[in-house]
Scaffold this motif. Structure first.
Motif, PDB file in Angstrom:
ATOM      1  N   SER A  29      12.524  68.647  -3.013  1.00 24.89           N
ATOM      2  CA  SER A  29      13.619  68.231  -3.885  1.00 24.89           C
ATOM      3  C   SER A  29      13.894  66.728  -3.752  1.00 24.89           C
ATOM      4  O   SER A  29      14.126  66.042  -4.753  1.00 24.89           O
ATOM      5  N   ALA A  32      11.211  64.863  -5.669  1.00 20.70           N
ATOM      6  CA  ALA A  32      11.475  64.938  -7.109  1.00 20.70           C
ATOM      7  C   ALA A  32      12.613  63.993  -7.494  1.00 20.70           C
ATOM      8  O   ALA A  32      12.540  63.280  -8.503  1.00 20.70           O
ATOM      9  N   ARG A  90       0.487  68.444  -2.990  1.00 25.02           N
ATOM     10  CA  ARG A  90       1.262  68.589  -4.226  1.00 25.02           C
ATOM     11  C   ARG A  90       1.341  67.235  -4.892  1.00 25.02           C
ATOM     12  O   ARG A  90       1.205  66.197  -4.256  1.00 25.02           O
ATOM     13  N   VAL A  92       4.074  65.278  -7.615  1.00 25.66           N
ATOM     14  CA  VAL A  92       5.317  65.302  -8.377  1.00 25.66           C
ATOM     15  C   VAL A  92       5.085  64.457  -9.624  1.00 25.66           C
ATOM     16  O   VAL A  92       4.746  63.273  -9.519  1.00 25.66           O
ATOM     17  N   GLY A  95       7.183  66.123 -16.560  1.00 23.53           N
ATOM     18  CA  GLY A  95       6.718  67.116 -17.516  1.00 23.53           C
ATOM     19  C   GLY A  95       6.747  66.574 -18.937  1.00 23.53           C
ATOM     20  O   GLY A  95       7.222  65.464 -19.177  1.00 23.53           O
ATOM     21  N   GLY A  99      11.307  66.277 -17.787  1.00 22.11           N
ATOM     22  CA  GLY A  99      11.713  66.824 -16.496  1.00 22.11           C
ATOM     23  C   GLY A  99      10.688  66.484 -15.428  1.00 22.11           C
ATOM     24  O   GLY A  99       9.666  65.858 -15.688  1.00 22.11           O
ATOM     25  N   ARG A 101       8.214  68.034 -12.369  1.00 27.11           N
ATOM     26  CA  ARG A 101       7.575  69.275 -11.921  1.00 27.11           C
ATOM     27  C   ARG A 101       6.547  68.978 -10.847  1.00 27.11           C
ATOM     28  O   ARG A 101       6.219  67.820 -10.585  1.00 27.11           O
ATOM     29  N   GLU A 103       2.662  69.841  -9.273  1.00 30.54           N
ATOM     30  CA  GLU A 103       1.306  70.367  -9.547  1.00 30.54           C
ATOM     31  C   GLU A 103       0.609  70.586  -8.230  1.00 30.54           C
ATOM     32  O   GLU A 103       0.908  69.948  -7.256  1.00 30.54           O
TER      33      GLU A 103
END
Length: 103
Positions: A29, A32, A90, A92, A95, A99, A101, A103
């Motif tokens: 979080s 992001a 991962r 970040v 989208g 937004g 997201r 991957e």
């Protein structure tokens, strides 16, 4: 949960990150939030919690939807100089509707 480490790629106006640009994020979080804030925060300072150098608060103008953060899982008690930056756990990204997201 747990600590994540990441390399921010700022988009077309920024050079690729170096290994010394590795940052620490308290959670997915937080990573992001950092991406979102760097996109929106061209006129106020963003915090970079670097691992291999002192943290900095800098402006991030020109961040675009091509920006992303590559994230790596690494045990907090392990030597971070040994982290394999070619193995991304991962990413970040933004989208298609703006937004954030993973991957």
């Amino acid at each position: 949960m747990g600590t994540w480490y990441g390399l921010w790629n700022g988009g077309s106006g920024y050079s690729p990150p170096a290994s010394t640009d590795l940052e620490r994020f308290r959670s997915l979080s937080d990573a992001a939030d950092a991406l979102r804030e760097r996109y929106n925060g061209g006129s106020w300072r963003q915090r970079f919690n670097f691992v291999f150098r002192d943290p900095e608060c800098v402006l991030t103008p020109g961040v675009d939807h091509e920006s992303y953060i590559d994230l790596y899982r690494w045990p907090t008690d392990a030597d971070l100089s040994l982290i394999d930056l070619s193995v991304i756990d991962r990413r970040v990204v933004f989208g298609p509707r703006g937004g954030v997201r993973f991957e």
